[in-house]
Design an enzyme around this catalytic site. Sequence first.
Site, PDB file in Angstrom:
ATOM      1  N   GLU A  35       0.839  -1.134  -0.141  1.00  0.00           N
ATOM      2  CA  GLU A  35      -0.009   0.144  -0.060  1.00  0.00           C
ATOM      3  C   GLU A  35       0.884   1.316   0.001  1.00  0.00           C
ATOM      4  OE1 GLU A  35      -4.166  -0.903   2.038  1.00  0.00           O
ATOM      5  OE2 GLU A  35      -2.481  -1.524   3.241  1.00  0.00           O
TER       6      GLU A  35
ATOM      7  N   GLU B 279      -4.087  -9.766   3.965  1.00  0.00           N
ATOM      8  CA  GLU B 279      -4.494  -9.393   5.244  1.00  0.00           C
ATOM      9  C   GLU B 279      -5.689 -10.262   5.307  1.00  0.00           C
ATOM     10  OE1 GLU B 279      -2.609  -5.457   4.205  1.00  0.00           O
ATOM     11  OE2 GLU B 279      -3.369  -6.963   2.760  1.00  0.00           O
TER      12      GLU B 279
END
Length: 482
Positions: free
Chosen positions: A103, A123
Amino acid sequence: MSVHYQRHGEVGVISIANPPVNALGQAVRSGLLSALKEGIADQQAKALVVMAEGRTFIAGADIREFGKPPQAPLLPDVITQLEACPKPLIASLHGTALGGGLEVALGCHYRVALAGTRVGLPEVKLGLLPGAGGTQRLPRLVGVENALEIITSGRFVKAAEARDLGIIDAISDAQTPLEAGLAAAQAILTGQRQARITGQLPSPEANPQAIATMREQLETSVPALFSPFRIVEAVDACTKAASLEEGLRRERELFLACMDSPQRAGLIHLFFAARNPHVVPGVDSAQPFAHIALVGEHPLFDTLLKAAQRSELTLTHTPDASTELCLLAPGEDASACPSQAVTVALQLLTANASTSPISLVLSERGPFHELVNHGANAADQQRVALTLKALRANVVVTQCHSVLSTLYHAARQTPDNDAQSAMEQASLTLAQQGACYRESDIDLLAVEALGYPRHLGGPHRQATLPSPSSTHKKTPSEDAHS
Protein backbone atom coordinates in the site's frame (compact mmCIF):
# COMPACT_ATOMS: atom_id res chain seq x y z
CA MET A 1 16.54 5.97 13.52
CA SER A 2 14.08 3.74 11.68
CA VAL A 3 13.94 6.05 8.65
CA HIS A 4 16.57 8.46 7.35
CA TYR A 5 16.96 10.84 4.44
CA GLN A 6 20.02 11.38 2.26
CA ARG A 7 20.45 13.03 -1.12
CA HIS A 8 22.31 11.43 -4.01
CA GLY A 9 22.91 14.11 -6.64
CA GLU A 10 19.49 15.49 -7.50
CA VAL A 11 17.59 12.53 -6.00
CA GLY A 12 16.56 12.40 -2.35
CA VAL A 13 16.44 8.92 -0.82
CA ILE A 14 14.11 7.98 2.04
CA SER A 15 15.53 4.77 3.49
CA ILE A 16 13.74 2.51 5.98
CA ALA A 17 15.85 0.48 8.41
CA ASN A 18 13.66 -1.50 10.82
CA PRO A 19 15.01 -5.09 10.81
CA PRO A 20 14.23 -7.85 10.33
CA VAL A 21 11.39 -7.11 7.87
CA ASN A 22 11.03 -3.30 8.00
CA ALA A 23 7.58 -3.61 9.56
CA LEU A 24 5.39 -0.52 9.60
CA GLY A 25 5.52 0.26 13.29
CA GLN A 26 4.74 3.70 14.68
CA ALA A 27 8.40 4.77 14.51
CA VAL A 28 8.55 3.86 10.82
CA ARG A 29 5.28 5.62 10.02
CA SER A 30 6.31 8.84 11.74
CA GLY A 31 9.82 8.52 10.30
CA LEU A 32 8.41 8.28 6.78
CA LEU A 33 6.52 11.55 7.26
CA SER A 34 9.57 13.32 8.71
CA ALA A 35 11.83 12.13 5.89
CA LEU A 36 9.20 13.06 3.30
CA LYS A 37 8.98 16.55 4.72
CA GLU A 38 12.77 16.82 4.61
CA GLY A 39 12.86 15.61 1.01
CA ILE A 40 10.17 18.04 -0.12
CA ALA A 41 12.03 20.91 1.56
CA ASP A 42 15.36 19.93 -0.03
CA GLN A 43 15.48 22.29 -3.01
CA GLN A 44 18.29 20.36 -4.66
CA ALA A 45 16.25 17.14 -4.72
CA LYS A 46 14.21 16.98 -7.94
CA ALA A 47 12.78 13.50 -7.24
CA LEU A 48 12.47 11.22 -4.20
CA VAL A 49 12.96 7.48 -3.74
CA VAL A 50 11.46 5.32 -0.98
CA MET A 51 13.43 2.12 -0.32
CA ALA A 52 14.30 -0.22 2.52
CA GLU A 53 17.57 -1.66 3.78
CA GLY A 54 18.23 -5.32 4.57
CA ARG A 55 16.66 -8.33 2.92
CA THR A 56 13.24 -6.93 2.08
CA PHE A 57 11.06 -3.92 1.44
CA ILE A 58 8.23 -3.44 3.94
CA ALA A 59 6.76 -6.87 4.73
CA GLY A 60 3.64 -5.54 6.46
CA ALA A 61 2.38 -4.32 9.81
CA ASP A 62 4.33 -4.58 13.05
CA ILE A 63 2.99 -7.63 14.89
CA ARG A 64 3.97 -6.01 18.20
CA GLU A 65 1.11 -3.56 17.63
CA PHE A 66 -1.53 -6.26 17.06
CA GLY A 67 -4.36 -5.91 19.55
CA LYS A 68 -3.19 -2.52 20.80
CA PRO A 69 -4.84 0.88 20.23
CA PRO A 70 -3.53 2.47 17.01
CA GLN A 71 -0.95 5.22 17.38
CA ALA A 72 -0.73 8.26 15.11
CA PRO A 73 0.19 8.69 12.39
CA LEU A 74 -2.13 6.05 10.96
CA LEU A 75 -0.94 4.36 7.80
CA PRO A 76 -3.76 5.70 5.56
CA ASP A 77 -2.72 9.24 6.51
CA VAL A 78 0.95 8.49 5.81
CA ILE A 79 0.11 7.13 2.35
CA THR A 80 -2.14 10.11 1.57
CA GLN A 81 0.80 12.42 2.27
CA LEU A 82 3.18 10.29 0.21
CA GLU A 83 0.78 10.40 -2.72
CA ALA A 84 0.47 14.20 -2.41
CA CYS A 85 4.25 14.68 -2.70
CA PRO A 86 4.87 17.51 -5.23
CA LYS A 87 8.01 15.78 -6.54
CA PRO A 88 8.11 12.47 -8.42
CA LEU A 89 8.13 9.75 -5.75
CA ILE A 90 9.58 6.36 -6.68
CA ALA A 91 9.21 3.15 -4.65
CA SER A 92 12.15 0.78 -5.11
CA LEU A 93 11.11 -2.71 -4.07
CA HIS A 94 13.03 -5.88 -3.24
CA GLY A 95 12.29 -9.04 -1.28
CA THR A 96 8.63 -8.66 -0.45
CA ALA A 97 6.22 -5.72 -0.42
CA LEU A 98 3.25 -7.07 1.50
CA GLY A 99 0.13 -5.62 3.07
CA GLY A 100 0.83 -2.10 4.18
CA GLY A 101 4.19 -2.34 2.41
CA LEU A 102 2.49 -2.71 -0.97
CA GLU A 103 0.00 0.00 0.00
CA VAL A 104 2.93 2.36 0.64
CA ALA A 105 4.29 1.50 -2.80
CA LEU A 106 0.87 2.09 -4.39
CA GLY A 107 0.89 5.56 -2.83
CA CYS A 108 4.13 6.36 -4.66
CA HIS A 109 4.12 7.63 -8.25
CA TYR A 110 6.29 4.90 -9.81
CA ARG A 111 7.29 1.40 -8.73
CA VAL A 112 10.47 -0.39 -9.72
CA ALA A 113 11.38 -3.83 -8.35
CA LEU A 114 14.45 -6.02 -8.30
CA ALA A 115 14.12 -9.44 -9.92
CA GLY A 116 12.72 -11.94 -7.43
CA THR A 117 10.52 -9.42 -5.66
CA ARG A 118 7.05 -10.55 -4.61
CA VAL A 119 4.09 -8.33 -3.73
CA GLY A 120 0.72 -9.02 -2.18
CA LEU A 121 -2.11 -7.98 0.12
CA PRO A 122 -2.46 -10.98 2.49
CA GLU A 123 -4.64 -9.26 5.13
CA VAL A 124 -7.50 -11.67 4.40
CA LYS A 125 -5.49 -14.41 6.10
CA LEU A 126 -5.81 -12.47 9.36
CA GLY A 127 -9.51 -11.79 8.93
CA LEU A 128 -8.93 -8.27 7.62
CA LEU A 129 -8.88 -6.32 4.38
CA PRO A 130 -6.23 -3.86 3.17
CA GLY A 131 -7.16 -0.78 5.18
CA ALA A 132 -4.75 1.82 3.80
CA GLY A 133 -6.02 2.21 0.27
CA GLY A 134 -5.24 -1.22 -1.15
CA THR A 135 -8.83 -1.91 -2.20
CA GLN A 136 -9.06 1.52 -3.88
CA ARG A 137 -5.67 1.95 -5.53
CA LEU A 138 -4.98 -1.59 -6.75
CA PRO A 139 -8.19 -1.78 -8.86
CA ARG A 140 -7.18 1.49 -10.54
CA LEU A 141 -4.04 -0.27 -11.77
CA VAL A 142 -5.23 -3.82 -12.50
CA GLY A 143 -9.01 -3.64 -12.85
CA VAL A 144 -11.78 -5.15 -10.75
CA GLU A 145 -11.39 -8.82 -11.63
CA ASN A 146 -7.63 -9.00 -10.98
CA ALA A 147 -7.91 -6.94 -7.80
CA LEU A 148 -10.62 -9.21 -6.42
CA GLU A 149 -8.58 -12.34 -7.11
CA ILE A 150 -5.36 -10.97 -5.61
CA ILE A 151 -6.92 -9.51 -2.46
CA THR A 152 -9.39 -12.29 -1.61
CA SER A 153 -6.70 -14.96 -2.08
CA GLY A 154 -3.97 -13.00 -0.28
CA ARG A 155 -1.46 -14.65 -2.60
CA PHE A 156 2.04 -13.37 -3.35
CA VAL A 157 2.48 -12.06 -6.89
CA LYS A 158 5.90 -12.48 -8.52
CA ALA A 159 7.60 -9.49 -10.10
CA ALA A 160 7.01 -10.47 -13.73
CA GLU A 161 3.29 -10.97 -13.19
CA ALA A 162 3.09 -7.78 -11.13
CA ARG A 163 4.65 -5.86 -14.01
CA ASP A 164 2.37 -7.46 -16.59
CA LEU A 165 -0.70 -6.62 -14.51
CA GLY A 166 0.46 -3.05 -13.89
CA ILE A 167 1.10 -3.27 -10.14
CA ILE A 168 4.73 -2.30 -10.72
CA ASP A 169 6.11 -0.26 -13.61
CA ALA A 170 9.47 -1.93 -14.20
CA ILE A 171 11.81 -4.73 -13.12
CA SER A 172 15.42 -3.60 -12.68
CA ASP A 173 18.54 -5.68 -13.21
CA ALA A 174 20.37 -3.51 -10.66
CA GLN A 175 22.05 -5.21 -7.71
CA THR A 176 20.55 -3.04 -4.97
CA PRO A 177 17.30 -1.16 -4.36
CA LEU A 178 19.30 2.06 -4.13
CA GLU A 179 20.76 1.60 -7.62
CA ALA A 180 17.36 0.65 -9.03
CA GLY A 181 15.64 3.61 -7.40
CA LEU A 182 18.24 6.15 -8.52
CA ALA A 183 18.15 4.85 -12.09
CA ALA A 184 14.35 5.00 -12.18
CA ALA A 185 14.39 8.54 -10.77
CA GLN A 186 16.86 9.68 -13.44
CA ALA A 187 14.74 8.07 -16.16
CA ILE A 188 11.72 10.02 -14.93
CA LEU A 189 13.62 13.30 -14.63
CA THR A 190 14.93 12.95 -18.19
CA GLY A 191 11.51 12.07 -19.57
CA GLN A 192 12.34 8.46 -20.44
CA ARG A 193 9.78 7.16 -17.95
CA GLN A 194 6.56 8.70 -16.72
CA ALA A 195 5.40 8.90 -13.12
CA ARG A 196 1.69 8.91 -12.35
CA ILE A 197 -0.34 9.32 -9.18
CA THR A 198 -2.37 6.17 -8.59
CA GLY A 199 -5.16 7.90 -6.71
CA GLN A 200 -5.68 10.33 -9.59
CA LEU A 201 -6.18 7.55 -12.12
CA PRO A 202 -9.80 7.05 -13.14
CA SER A 203 -11.82 4.49 -11.23
CA PRO A 204 -11.93 1.11 -12.96
CA GLU A 205 -15.00 0.32 -15.01
CA ALA A 206 -17.74 -1.30 -13.00
CA ASN A 207 -17.69 -5.06 -13.46
CA PRO A 208 -20.88 -6.50 -11.94
CA GLN A 209 -20.17 -9.88 -13.51
CA ALA A 210 -16.78 -10.15 -11.75
CA ILE A 211 -18.35 -9.05 -8.47
CA ALA A 212 -21.16 -11.60 -8.76
CA THR A 213 -18.77 -14.38 -9.79
CA MET A 214 -16.45 -13.73 -6.86
CA ARG A 215 -19.37 -13.71 -4.42
CA GLU A 216 -20.54 -17.06 -5.80
CA GLN A 217 -17.02 -18.49 -5.46
CA LEU A 218 -16.77 -17.31 -1.87
CA GLU A 219 -20.22 -18.68 -1.02
CA THR A 220 -19.01 -22.06 -2.26
CA SER A 221 -15.46 -22.11 -0.88
CA VAL A 222 -15.50 -20.01 2.32
CA PRO A 223 -19.13 -19.25 3.20
CA ALA A 224 -18.34 -18.86 6.91
CA LEU A 225 -15.64 -16.22 6.46
CA PHE A 226 -16.36 -12.55 7.06
CA SER A 227 -13.53 -10.51 5.54
CA PRO A 228 -13.54 -11.87 1.94
CA PHE A 229 -17.09 -10.60 1.46
CA ARG A 230 -16.10 -7.20 2.86
CA ILE A 231 -13.24 -7.12 0.36
CA VAL A 232 -15.71 -7.60 -2.46
CA GLU A 233 -17.77 -4.71 -1.10
CA ALA A 234 -14.70 -2.47 -0.88
CA VAL A 235 -13.55 -3.20 -4.43
CA ASP A 236 -17.10 -2.68 -5.69
CA ALA A 237 -17.16 0.67 -3.87
CA CYS A 238 -14.02 1.67 -5.79
CA THR A 239 -16.01 1.61 -9.04
CA LYS A 240 -18.97 3.51 -7.61
CA ALA A 241 -17.37 6.17 -5.39
CA ALA A 242 -17.41 9.72 -6.72
CA SER A 243 -13.80 10.22 -5.59
CA LEU A 244 -10.81 8.40 -4.11
CA GLU A 245 -11.60 9.99 -0.75
CA GLU A 246 -15.13 8.60 -0.76
CA GLY A 247 -13.83 5.14 -1.64
CA LEU A 248 -11.23 5.33 1.13
CA ARG A 249 -13.93 6.24 3.65
CA ARG A 250 -15.94 3.18 2.65
CA GLU A 251 -12.82 1.00 2.81
CA ARG A 252 -12.16 2.27 6.33
CA GLU A 253 -15.71 1.44 7.45
CA LEU A 254 -15.35 -2.10 6.13
CA PHE A 255 -11.85 -2.46 7.64
CA LEU A 256 -13.15 -1.48 11.07
CA ALA A 257 -16.02 -3.98 10.69
CA CYS A 258 -13.40 -6.68 10.10
CA MET A 259 -11.41 -5.48 13.11
CA ASP A 260 -14.52 -5.92 15.26
CA SER A 261 -15.21 -9.42 13.91
CA PRO A 262 -14.57 -12.37 16.26
CA GLN A 263 -12.97 -14.09 13.28
CA ARG A 264 -10.17 -11.53 13.19
CA ALA A 265 -9.30 -12.32 16.82
CA GLY A 266 -9.33 -16.05 16.08
CA LEU A 267 -7.06 -15.72 13.06
CA ILE A 268 -4.64 -13.44 14.92
CA HIS A 269 -4.55 -16.04 17.71
CA LEU A 270 -3.48 -18.70 15.20
CA PHE A 271 -0.95 -16.35 13.63
CA PHE A 272 0.86 -16.04 16.94
CA ALA A 273 0.41 -19.76 17.71
CA ALA A 274 2.33 -20.61 14.54
CA ARG A 275 5.35 -18.48 15.37
CA ASN A 276 7.39 -20.75 17.65
CA PRO A 277 5.52 -24.01 18.31
CA HIS A 278 8.81 -25.94 18.08
CA VAL A 279 10.23 -24.27 21.22
CA VAL A 280 10.39 -26.30 24.44
CA PRO A 281 10.05 -23.85 27.36
CA GLY A 282 13.01 -23.63 29.68
CA VAL A 283 15.56 -25.14 27.29
CA ASP A 284 18.25 -22.66 26.30
CA SER A 285 21.12 -22.80 23.79
CA ALA A 286 20.19 -26.15 22.25
CA GLN A 287 21.66 -27.06 18.86
CA PRO A 288 20.43 -29.40 16.11
CA PHE A 289 21.93 -32.87 15.87
CA ALA A 290 24.58 -33.03 13.14
CA HIS A 291 24.50 -36.75 12.27
CA ILE A 292 21.11 -38.33 11.65
CA ALA A 293 20.21 -41.86 10.55
CA LEU A 294 16.93 -42.59 8.75
CA VAL A 295 15.99 -46.18 9.57
CA GLY A 296 13.50 -47.79 7.19
CA GLU A 297 11.47 -46.09 4.48
CA HIS A 298 8.91 -43.30 4.61
CA PRO A 299 7.97 -40.42 2.26
CA LEU A 300 9.01 -37.91 4.92
CA PHE A 301 12.56 -39.25 4.71
CA ASP A 302 12.75 -38.28 1.03
CA THR A 303 11.76 -34.74 1.95
CA LEU A 304 14.35 -34.60 4.73
CA LEU A 305 17.11 -35.87 2.41
CA LYS A 306 16.36 -33.15 -0.13
CA ALA A 307 16.41 -30.48 2.55
CA ALA A 308 19.70 -31.85 3.94
CA GLN A 309 21.43 -30.87 0.70
CA ARG A 310 20.92 -27.22 1.69
CA SER A 311 21.93 -27.71 5.32
CA GLU A 312 25.06 -28.66 7.22
CA LEU A 313 23.47 -31.82 8.59
CA THR A 314 24.52 -35.34 7.57
CA LEU A 315 21.77 -37.87 6.84
CA THR A 316 22.41 -41.56 6.21
CA HIS A 317 20.30 -44.72 5.99
CA THR A 318 22.72 -46.75 8.13
CA PRO A 319 23.39 -45.85 11.79
CA ASP A 320 27.04 -45.89 12.88
CA ALA A 321 29.17 -44.76 15.79
CA SER A 322 28.77 -41.08 14.83
CA THR A 323 24.96 -41.19 14.72
CA GLU A 324 23.38 -38.77 17.21
CA LEU A 325 19.74 -39.10 16.17
CA CYS A 326 17.81 -42.05 14.74
CA LEU A 327 14.48 -41.48 13.02
CA LEU A 328 12.58 -44.76 12.83
CA ALA A 329 9.98 -45.36 10.13
CA PRO A 330 6.74 -46.98 11.35
CA GLY A 331 7.36 -50.63 12.15
CA GLU A 332 11.11 -50.24 12.67
CA ASP A 333 12.81 -50.71 16.03
CA ALA A 334 15.80 -49.08 17.65
CA SER A 335 18.02 -52.19 17.77
CA ALA A 336 20.24 -50.93 14.95
CA CYS A 337 20.85 -47.56 16.60
CA PRO A 338 23.88 -46.94 18.83
CA SER A 339 23.06 -46.62 22.51
CA GLN A 340 24.14 -42.99 22.71
CA ALA A 341 21.77 -41.89 19.92
CA VAL A 342 18.41 -40.29 20.62
CA THR A 343 15.66 -42.29 18.91
CA VAL A 344 12.43 -40.88 17.52
CA ALA A 345 9.69 -43.16 16.20
CA LEU A 346 7.52 -41.94 13.36
CA GLN A 347 3.91 -42.67 14.27
CA LEU A 348 0.89 -42.66 12.00
CA LEU A 349 -2.04 -40.62 13.22
CA THR A 350 -4.23 -43.71 13.42
CA ALA A 351 -1.66 -45.88 15.23
CA ASN A 352 -1.53 -46.79 18.89
CA ALA A 353 0.62 -44.72 21.23
CA SER A 354 4.35 -45.14 20.72
CA THR A 355 6.64 -46.78 23.27
CA SER A 356 9.57 -44.67 22.08
CA PRO A 357 10.84 -41.90 24.43
CA ILE A 358 10.02 -39.39 21.67
CA SER A 359 7.56 -39.88 18.83
CA LEU A 360 6.82 -37.86 15.72
CA VAL A 361 3.08 -38.09 15.06
CA LEU A 362 2.56 -37.49 11.35
CA SER A 363 -0.30 -35.31 10.24
CA GLU A 364 -2.16 -36.45 7.14
CA ARG A 365 -2.64 -32.87 5.98
CA GLY A 366 -1.19 -29.45 6.66
CA PRO A 367 2.34 -28.28 7.38
CA PHE A 368 2.75 -29.33 11.05
CA HIS A 369 3.65 -32.68 12.62
CA GLU A 370 3.66 -33.28 16.38
CA LEU A 371 6.82 -34.12 18.32
CA VAL A 372 5.75 -35.78 21.58
CA ASN A 373 8.03 -36.24 24.57
CA HIS A 374 6.96 -39.40 26.43
CA GLY A 375 9.63 -39.09 29.11
CA ALA A 376 12.91 -38.13 27.43
CA ASN A 377 15.16 -35.27 28.43
CA ALA A 378 13.58 -31.92 27.47
CA ALA A 379 16.85 -30.81 25.91
CA ASP A 380 16.81 -33.88 23.65
CA GLN A 381 13.30 -33.04 22.49
CA GLN A 382 14.38 -29.49 21.74
CA ARG A 383 17.39 -30.67 19.77
CA VAL A 384 15.19 -33.01 17.73
CA ALA A 385 12.76 -30.17 17.04
CA LEU A 386 15.59 -27.89 15.90
CA THR A 387 16.97 -30.66 13.70
CA LEU A 388 13.64 -31.16 11.97
CA LYS A 389 13.19 -27.41 11.58
CA ALA A 390 16.63 -27.21 9.95
CA LEU A 391 15.38 -29.90 7.55
CA ARG A 392 12.28 -27.85 6.69
CA ALA A 393 9.88 -30.04 8.68
CA ASN A 394 7.55 -28.00 10.90
CA VAL A 395 6.73 -29.48 14.28
CA VAL A 396 4.68 -28.65 17.34
CA VAL A 397 6.29 -29.92 20.55
CA THR A 398 4.09 -31.55 23.19
CA GLN A 399 4.52 -33.94 26.12
CA CYS A 400 2.96 -36.97 27.79
CA HIS A 401 0.09 -37.57 25.36
CA SER A 402 -0.28 -36.94 21.66
CA VAL A 403 -2.54 -33.95 21.24
CA LEU A 404 -3.03 -34.78 17.57
CA SER A 405 -4.07 -38.41 18.15
CA THR A 406 -6.36 -37.48 21.02
CA LEU A 407 -8.19 -34.85 18.99
CA TYR A 408 -8.34 -37.13 15.96
CA HIS A 409 -9.93 -40.01 17.85
CA ALA A 410 -12.31 -37.69 19.71
CA ALA A 411 -13.56 -36.32 16.40
CA ARG A 412 -13.81 -39.76 14.77
CA GLN A 413 -15.89 -41.21 17.61
CA THR A 414 -18.70 -38.68 17.18
CA PRO A 415 -21.06 -37.85 14.31
CA ASP A 416 -19.62 -35.38 11.80
CA ASN A 417 -21.75 -32.49 13.00
CA ASP A 418 -20.42 -32.94 16.54
CA ALA A 419 -16.72 -33.26 15.63
CA GLN A 420 -15.97 -29.65 16.55
CA SER A 421 -17.62 -29.99 19.96
CA ALA A 422 -15.76 -33.25 20.57
CA MET A 423 -12.43 -31.59 19.83
CA GLU A 424 -13.34 -28.67 22.08
CA GLN A 425 -14.08 -31.00 25.00
CA ALA A 426 -10.93 -33.04 24.35
CA SER A 427 -8.85 -29.86 24.26
CA LEU A 428 -9.89 -29.00 27.81
CA THR A 429 -8.83 -32.46 29.02
CA LEU A 430 -5.49 -32.22 27.21
CA ALA A 431 -4.78 -28.85 28.79
CA GLN A 432 -5.66 -30.20 32.25
CA GLN A 433 -3.35 -33.17 31.70
CA GLY A 434 -0.47 -30.86 30.79
CA ALA A 435 -0.07 -32.43 27.36
CA CYS A 436 0.76 -29.06 25.75
CA TYR A 437 3.46 -26.55 26.57
CA ARG A 438 1.15 -23.82 25.28
CA GLU A 439 -2.62 -24.11 25.00
CA SER A 440 -2.40 -22.42 21.59
CA ASP A 441 -0.47 -25.50 20.36
CA ILE A 442 -3.72 -27.49 20.65
CA ASP A 443 -5.46 -24.95 18.45
CA LEU A 444 -2.67 -24.93 15.88
CA LEU A 445 -2.65 -28.71 15.49
CA ALA A 446 -6.45 -28.95 15.31
CA VAL A 447 -6.68 -26.30 12.58
CA GLU A 448 -3.66 -27.24 10.49
CA ALA A 449 -3.82 -31.04 10.72
CA LEU A 450 -7.46 -31.88 11.46
CA GLY A 451 -9.43 -29.22 9.62
CA TYR A 452 -10.99 -27.46 12.60
CA PRO A 453 -12.37 -24.18 11.17
CA ARG A 454 -9.52 -21.69 11.04
CA HIS A 455 -11.63 -18.60 11.59
CA LEU A 456 -12.76 -19.93 14.98
CA GLY A 457 -9.16 -19.89 16.23
CA GLY A 458 -9.04 -23.49 17.43
CA PRO A 459 -11.00 -25.79 19.79
CA HIS A 460 -9.33 -24.74 23.02
CA ARG A 461 -9.83 -21.07 22.25
CA GLN A 462 -13.49 -21.73 21.47
CA ALA A 463 -13.97 -23.86 24.58
CA THR A 464 -12.58 -21.13 26.83
CA LEU A 465 -14.25 -18.07 25.28
CA PRO A 466 -16.39 -16.15 27.78
CA SER A 467 -19.40 -16.18 25.45
CA PRO A 468 -18.94 -18.73 22.66
CA SER A 469 -22.53 -18.21 21.52
CA SER A 470 -21.46 -14.89 19.98
CA THR A 471 -19.08 -16.63 17.56
CA HIS A 472 -19.38 -20.19 16.39
CA LYS A 473 -23.03 -20.88 17.15
CA LYS A 474 -24.10 -18.73 14.22
CA THR A 475 -24.94 -20.55 11.04
CA PRO A 476 -22.28 -20.18 8.33
CA SER A 477 -24.60 -17.96 6.29
CA GLU A 478 -25.34 -15.66 9.25
CA ASP A 479 -21.65 -15.45 10.13
CA ALA A 480 -20.59 -14.62 6.60
CA HIS A 481 -23.02 -11.77 6.13
CA SER A 482 -23.48 -10.33 9.60
